[in-house]
Scaffold this motif. Structure first.
Motif, PDB file in Angstrom:
ATOM      1  N   HIS A 143       0.835  -1.205   0.000  1.00 22.93           N
ATOM      2  CA  HIS A 143       0.000   0.000   0.000  1.00 22.93           C
ATOM      3  C   HIS A 143       0.870   1.255   0.000  1.00 22.93           C
ATOM      4  N   GLN A 144       1.906   1.265   0.839  1.00 22.28           N
ATOM      5  CA  GLN A 144       2.797   2.416   0.917  1.00 22.28           C
ATOM      6  C   GLN A 144       3.560   2.617  -0.400  1.00 22.28           C
ATOM      7  N   VAL A 145       4.018   1.531  -0.999  1.00 21.60           N
ATOM      8  CA  VAL A 145       4.735   1.608  -2.280  1.00 21.60           C
ATOM      9  C   VAL A 145       3.822   2.201  -3.353  1.00 21.60           C
ATOM     10  N   GLN A 146       2.598   1.704  -3.438  1.00 22.12           N
ATOM     11  CA  GLN A 146       1.652   2.205  -4.442  1.00 22.12           C
ATOM     12  C   GLN A 146       1.335   3.676  -4.223  1.00 22.12           C
ATOM     13  N   LYS A 147       1.149   4.071  -2.972  1.00 21.21           N
ATOM     14  CA  LYS A 147       0.856   5.461  -2.648  1.00 21.21           C
ATOM     15  C   LYS A 147       2.023   6.364  -3.073  1.00 21.21           C
ATOM     16  N   ARG A 148       3.246   5.941  -2.787  1.00 23.13           N
ATOM     17  CA  ARG A 148       4.427   6.710  -3.184  1.00 23.13           C
ATOM     18  C   ARG A 148       4.532   6.819  -4.704  1.00 23.13           C
ATOM     19  N   LYS A 149       4.310   5.709  -5.412  1.00 30.76           N
ATOM     20  CA  LYS A 149       4.390   5.730  -6.874  1.00 30.76           C
ATOM     21  C   LYS A 149       3.338   6.652  -7.475  1.00 30.76           C
ATOM     22  N   ASP A 150       2.145   6.655  -6.899  1.00 29.79           N
ATOM     23  CA  ASP A 150       1.086   7.543  -7.382  1.00 29.79           C
ATOM     24  C   ASP A 150       1.496   9.007  -7.236  1.00 29.79           C
ATOM     25  N   ILE A 151       2.131   9.339  -6.113  1.00 30.28           N
ATOM     26  CA  ILE A 151       2.617  10.702  -5.899  1.00 30.28           C
ATOM     27  C   ILE A 151       3.677  11.034  -6.944  1.00 30.28           C
ATOM     28  N   CYS A 152       4.594  10.115  -7.169  1.00 27.16           N
ATOM     29  CA  CYS A 152       5.680  10.341  -8.139  1.00 27.16           C
ATOM     30  C   CYS A 152       5.147  10.510  -9.565  1.00 27.16           C
ATOM     31  N   ARG A 153       4.129   9.737  -9.932  1.00 32.35           N
ATOM     32  CA  ARG A 153       3.567   9.826 -11.286  1.00 32.35           C
ATOM     33  C   ARG A 153       3.049  11.226 -11.610  1.00 32.35           C
ATOM     34  N   ASN A 154       2.620  11.945 -10.579  1.00 32.14           N
ATOM     35  CA  ASN A 154       2.062  13.282 -10.758  1.00 32.14           C
ATOM     36  C   ASN A 154       3.055  14.397 -10.439  1.00 32.14           C
ATOM     37  N   CYS A 155       4.304  14.054 -10.219  1.00 29.69           N
ATOM     38  CA  CYS A 155       5.323  15.024  -9.821  1.00 29.69           C
ATOM     39  C   CYS A 155       5.973  15.680 -11.049  1.00 29.69           C
ATOM     40  N   ALA A 156       6.249  16.964 -10.929  1.00 22.91           N
ATOM     41  CA  ALA A 156       6.903  17.713 -12.016  1.00 22.91           C
ATOM     42  C   ALA A 156       8.355  17.282 -12.208  1.00 22.91           C
ATOM     43  N   HIS A 157       8.929  16.597 -11.227  1.00 25.22           N
ATOM     44  CA  HIS A 157      10.329  16.175 -11.302  1.00 25.22           C
ATOM     45  C   HIS A 157      10.502  14.760 -11.861  1.00 25.22           C
ATOM     46  N   LEU A 158       9.405  14.150 -12.284  1.00 23.60           N
ATOM     47  CA  LEU A 158       9.470  12.809 -12.869  1.00 23.60           C
ATOM     48  C   LEU A 158       9.967  12.890 -14.307  1.00 23.60           C
ATOM     49  N   ILE A 159      10.958  12.084 -14.620  1.00 23.21           N
ATOM     50  CA  ILE A 159      11.433  11.963 -16.003  1.00 23.21           C
ATOM     51  C   ILE A 159      11.397  10.486 -16.367  1.00 23.21           C
ATOM     52  N   ARG A 160      11.420  10.200 -17.650  1.00 25.81           N
ATOM     53  CA  ARG A 160      11.338   8.814 -18.118  1.00 25.81           C
ATOM     54  C   ARG A 160      12.410   8.495 -19.152  1.00 25.81           C
ATOM     55  N   PRO A 161      13.681   8.542 -18.763  1.00 26.38           N
ATOM     56  CA  PRO A 161      14.707   8.135 -19.729  1.00 26.38           C
ATOM     57  C   PRO A 161      14.596   6.633 -19.983  1.00 26.38           C
ATOM     58  N   LEU A 162      14.646   6.252 -21.218  1.00 24.47           N
ATOM     59  CA  LEU A 162      14.520   4.836 -21.604  1.00 24.47           C
ATOM     60  C   LEU A 162      13.269   4.189 -21.019  1.00 24.47           C
ATOM     61  N   ASN A 163      12.201   5.001 -20.858  1.00 26.63           N
ATOM     62  CA  ASN A 163      10.914   4.528 -20.357  1.00 26.63           C
ATOM     63  C   ASN A 163      10.978   3.988 -18.926  1.00 26.63           C
ATOM     64  N   VAL A 164      11.893   4.518 -18.109  1.00 25.34           N
ATOM     65  CA  VAL A 164      12.028   4.133 -16.703  1.00 25.34           C
ATOM     66  C   VAL A 164      11.704   5.354 -15.851  1.00 25.34           C
ATOM     67  N   MET A 165      10.719   5.233 -14.949  1.00 28.02           N
ATOM     68  CA  MET A 165      10.370   6.355 -14.079  1.00 28.02           C
ATOM     69  C   MET A 165      11.556   6.701 -13.188  1.00 28.02           C
ATOM     70  N   THR A 166      12.049   7.941 -13.308  1.00 27.93           N
ATOM     71  CA  THR A 166      13.233   8.374 -12.585  1.00 27.93           C
ATOM     72  C   THR A 166      12.985   9.751 -11.982  1.00 27.93           C
ATOM     73  N   CYS A 167      13.526   9.974 -10.793  1.00 27.41           N
ATOM     74  CA  CYS A 167      13.419  11.279 -10.149  1.00 27.41           C
ATOM     75  C   CYS A 167      14.517  12.187 -10.688  1.00 27.41           C
ATOM     76  N   GLN A 168      14.122  13.329 -11.211  1.00 28.63           N
ATOM     77  CA  GLN A 168      15.079  14.279 -11.766  1.00 28.63           C
ATOM     78  C   GLN A 168      15.931  14.915 -10.665  1.00 28.63           C
ATOM     79  N   LEU A 169      15.420  14.998  -9.438  1.00 28.26           N
ATOM     80  CA  LEU A 169      16.151  15.643  -8.350  1.00 28.26           C
ATOM     81  C   LEU A 169      17.286  14.779  -7.803  1.00 28.26           C
ATOM     82  N   CYS A 170      17.013  13.490  -7.597  1.00 29.70           N
ATOM     83  CA  CYS A 170      18.035  12.626  -6.984  1.00 29.70           C
ATOM     84  C   CYS A 170      18.593  11.573  -7.942  1.00 29.70           C
TER      85      CYS A 170
END
Length: 70
Positions: free
Chosen positions: A23-50
């Protein structure tokens, strides 16, 4: 104790990674999917900040969002 001895002693200690609940993992992923810092190099969800891969970072209890979202 010297600095080198102190470093080697820490390297001998086991690392314990505590897994987050599904549940916690899914909740975190949902937050990340809607984040302005999400990038998708090579179709992999990646945080642009870290630079972390979201599917891995969200699985461990001790990890934190660098933007303070979770």
């Amino acid at each position: 104790m010297t600095r080198d001895e102190d470093t080697s002693a820490a390297a001998d200690e086991p690392v314990v990674l505590v897994m987050a609940s599904l549940h916690q993992v899914q909740k975190r992923k949902d937050i990340c999917r809607n984040c302005a810092h999400l990038i998708r190099p090579l179709n992999v969800m990646t945080c642009q900040l870290c630079g972390c891969v979201i599917s891995l970072k969200t699985r461990f209890v001790g990890t934190k969002c660098p933007a303070g979202q979770w």
